[in-house]
Design an enzyme around this catalytic site. Structure first.
Site, PDB file in Angstrom:
ATOM      1  CG  ASP A 298      42.470  49.178  42.690  1.00  0.00           C
ATOM      2  OD1 ASP A 298      43.838  48.388  42.393  1.00  0.00           O
ATOM      3  OD2 ASP A 298      41.831  48.349  41.981  1.00  0.00           O
TER       4      ASP A 298
ATOM      5  CG  ASN B  88      49.115  51.346  45.859  1.00  0.00           C
ATOM      6  OD1 ASN B  88      48.357  52.662  45.599  1.00  0.00           O
ATOM      7  ND2 ASN B  88      48.707  50.880  47.232  1.00  0.00           N
ATOM      8  N   GLY B  89      49.823  50.052  42.691  1.00  0.00           N
ATOM      9  CA  GLY B  89      51.211  49.049  41.189  1.00  0.00           C
ATOM     10  C   GLY B  89      51.443  49.695  40.036  1.00  0.00           C
ATOM     11  NE  ARG B  90      46.481  49.332  38.013  1.00  0.00           N
ATOM     12  CZ  ARG B  90      45.044  49.444  37.510  1.00  0.00           C
ATOM     13  NH1 ARG B  90      44.505  49.868  37.125  1.00  0.00           N
ATOM     14  NH2 ARG B  90      44.823  49.105  38.828  1.00  0.00           N
TER      15      ARG B  90
ATOM     16  CB  SER C 205      37.347  44.193  45.004  1.00  0.00           C
ATOM     17  OG  SER C 205      37.743  43.512  43.294  1.00  0.00           O
TER      18      SER C 205
ATOM     19  NE  ARG D 294      38.552  44.256  39.641  1.00  0.00           N
ATOM     20  CZ  ARG D 294      38.873  44.408  38.504  1.00  0.00           C
ATOM     21  NH1 ARG D 294      37.968  44.689  37.753  1.00  0.00           N
ATOM     22  NH2 ARG D 294      40.433  44.774  38.817  1.00  0.00           N
TER      23      ARG D 294
ATOM     24  CD  GLU E 121      39.095  37.596  47.932  1.00  0.00           C
ATOM     25  OE1 GLU E 121      39.075  38.703  48.182  1.00  0.00           O
ATOM     26  OE2 GLU E 121      38.423  36.818  48.407  1.00  0.00           O
ATOM     27  CG  ASN E 122      44.852  42.161  48.458  1.00  0.00           C
ATOM     28  OD1 ASN E 122      45.030  43.026  48.196  1.00  0.00           O
ATOM     29  ND2 ASN E 122      44.720  41.905  46.780  1.00  0.00           N
TER      30      ASN E 122
ATOM     31  NE  ARG F 203      38.548  48.697  42.246  1.00  0.00           N
ATOM     32  CZ  ARG F 203      38.186  47.497  42.574  1.00  0.00           C
ATOM     33  NH1 ARG F 203      38.013  47.017  43.286  1.00  0.00           N
ATOM     34  NH2 ARG F 203      40.244  46.749  41.920  1.00  0.00           N
TER      35      ARG F 203
ATOM     36  CD  GLU G  47      24.088  56.987  45.913  1.00  0.00           C
ATOM     37  OE1 GLU G  47      23.903  56.706  44.413  1.00  0.00           O
ATOM     38  OE2 GLU G  47      23.091  56.855  46.070  1.00  0.00           O
TER      39      GLU G  47
HETATM   40  C1  IPE Z   1      41.605  45.146  45.947  1.00  0.00           C
HETATM   41  O1  IPE Z   1      42.568  45.689  45.198  1.00  0.00           O
HETATM   42  C2  IPE Z   1      42.099  44.822  46.952  1.00  0.00           C
HETATM   43  C3  IPE Z   1      42.718  46.120  47.752  1.00  0.00           C
HETATM   44  C4  IPE Z   1      42.311  47.683  47.114  1.00  0.00           C
HETATM   45  C5  IPE Z   1      43.008  46.214  48.893  1.00  0.00           C
HETATM   46  P1  IPE Z   1      42.710  44.452  44.145  1.00  0.00           P
HETATM   47  O2  IPE Z   1      43.890  45.300  43.461  1.00  0.00           O
HETATM   48  O3  IPE Z   1      43.556  43.521  44.972  1.00  0.00           O
HETATM   49  O4  IPE Z   1      41.773  43.981  43.280  1.00  0.00           O
HETATM   50  P2  IPE Z   1      41.047  43.267  42.272  1.00  0.00           P
HETATM   51  O5  IPE Z   1      42.325  42.127  41.986  1.00  0.00           O
HETATM   52  O6  IPE Z   1      42.112  44.248  40.831  1.00  0.00           O
HETATM   53  O7  IPE Z   1      39.566  43.589  41.826  1.00  0.00           O
HETATM   54  C1  IPE Z   2      46.141  48.564  45.891  1.00  0.00           C
HETATM   55  O1  IPE Z   2      46.219  48.799  44.408  1.00  0.00           O
HETATM   56  C2  IPE Z   2      46.520  47.917  46.977  1.00  0.00           C
HETATM   57  C3  IPE Z   2      46.483  46.768  47.420  1.00  0.00           C
HETATM   58  C4  IPE Z   2      45.637  46.236  46.521  1.00  0.00           C
HETATM   59  C5  IPE Z   2      46.793  46.073  48.560  1.00  0.00           C
HETATM   60  P1  IPE Z   2      47.427  47.714  44.323  1.00  0.00           P
HETATM   61  O2  IPE Z   2      48.559  47.079  44.364  1.00  0.00           O
HETATM   62  O3  IPE Z   2      46.530  46.405  43.469  1.00  0.00           O
HETATM   63  O4  IPE Z   2      47.987  48.268  42.290  1.00  0.00           O
HETATM   64  P2  IPE Z   2      47.333  47.946  40.679  1.00  0.00           P
HETATM   65  O5  IPE Z   2      45.492  47.786  40.644  1.00  0.00           O
HETATM   66  O6  IPE Z   2      47.859  46.404  40.519  1.00  0.00           O
HETATM   67  O7  IPE Z   2      47.686  49.065  40.445  1.00  0.00           O
HETATM   68 MG    MG Z   3      44.954  46.568  41.553  1.00  0.00          MG
END
Ligand code: IPE
Ligand code: IPE
Ligand code: MG
Length: 245
Positions: free
Chosen positions: A20, A22-24, A196, A194, A67-68, A188, A207
């Site tokens: 988790d 990547n976007g940030r 997810s 969480r 959910e993505n 995580r 663990e």
């Molecule tokens: C969980 O990350 C799914 C993956 C890492 C592929 P999300 O970024 O989608 O989870 P939430 O929405 O914050 O719970």
């Molecule tokens: C995880 O990074 C990759 C996937 C869920 C596909 P995110 O894309 O959820 O990155 P944030 O949580 O928005 O930073």
């Molecule tokens: Mg995320």
């Protein structure tokens, strides 16, 4: 490798990672979210290699959740494209390194080109036994449990299975992770704490290790830190400490 046999016993057999942040990571650099996803693939390569070196036998990576689909269509498209390119580009070397690839999750909604390449990756590595790499793509724990329940119900309906024969072993065997051990360590990244909808059944006694590091920055040293934390956990499985009884 320099580790001893007794070190190895405290290495988790099955590690699962919710990759988790990547976007940030991209946003912090003023770049589009998809740039973070591309960088995330480099972290995947580092971690797959490091996990094998550290004596982990099964690694399950959460790449795309059920959910993505709620994300903008261009981001979903980019994630599908990256998955396809990763498998196409790395299949040969993974195969040579003795890695068995499995893609877990719902196959039905995958584009034909992606379904084809993942099918090929699974078939070509099916006889490898050194390391299991499971990529959870279009995966949701509830969806997996429902599909398993439906398949068991179908077998009952067809007269091939009795209701009383469904025990935990049989149910585990109906999941996408059939034949693999339960998750020992769930990691995580990005500071979220969480599950997810990841590996709900398989992580019953896992663990958990949470780190603030964003996935594109995750590396061998971070994995080593998680394994170190795991080593110090006391897994009681509902019992009491040895010596306390
Ligand atoms: C969980 O990350 C799914 C993956 C890492 C592929 P999300 O970024 O989608 O989870 P939430 O929405 O914050 O719970
Ligand atoms: C995880 O990074 C990759 C996937 C869920 C596909 P995110 O894309 O959820 O990155 P944030 O949580 O928005 O930073
Ligand atoms: Mg995320």
């Amino acid at each position: 490798m320099s580790e001893t046999a007794s070190d190895r016993t405290s290495v988790p057999q099955h590690v699962a990672i919710i990759m988790d942040g990547n976007g940030r990571w991209a946003q912090q650099r003023g770049r589009p979210r998809t740039f973070g996803h591309s960088k995330g693939v480099e972290a995947v390569r580092r971690v797959v290699e490091a996990a094998g070196d550290m004596g982990i036998h099964t690694l399950t990576l959460f790449s795309f959740s059920t959910e993505n689909w709620n994300r903008p269509a261009d981001e979903v498209g980019a994630l599908f494209e990256l998955m396809k390119r990763y498998v196409a580009a790395d299949l040969k070397s993974l195969k040579q390194r003795g890695v068995r690839i499995r893609i877990i999750g719902r196959r039905e909604d995958l584009r034909e080109d992606l379904a084809e390449i993942v099918g090929q990756a699974e078939a070509e590595t099916a006889s490898n036994t050194d390391f299991n790499l499971n990529i959870a793509f279009n995966y949701g724990g509830r969806d997996e449990i429902l599909r398993a329940a439906q398949n068991l119900a179908r077998a009952i309906h067809a007269g091939d299975l009795s209701v009383d024969a469904i025990d935990e072993g049989r149910f585990s065997g109906a999941l996408d992770t059939a034949g693999l051990p339960d998750v020992d360590l769930m990691i995580r990244t990005s500071g979220e704490q969480r599950i997810s909808n990841f590996l709900l059944w398989q992580a019953a006694y896992a663990e958990f290790h949470f780190t603030d590091v964003l996935w594109p920055d995750f590396d061998e040293a971070e994995l080593a830190r998680a394994l170190e934390a795991f080593k110090n956990r006391d897994r009681r499985y509902g019992g009491v400490d040895a010596g306390a009884a």
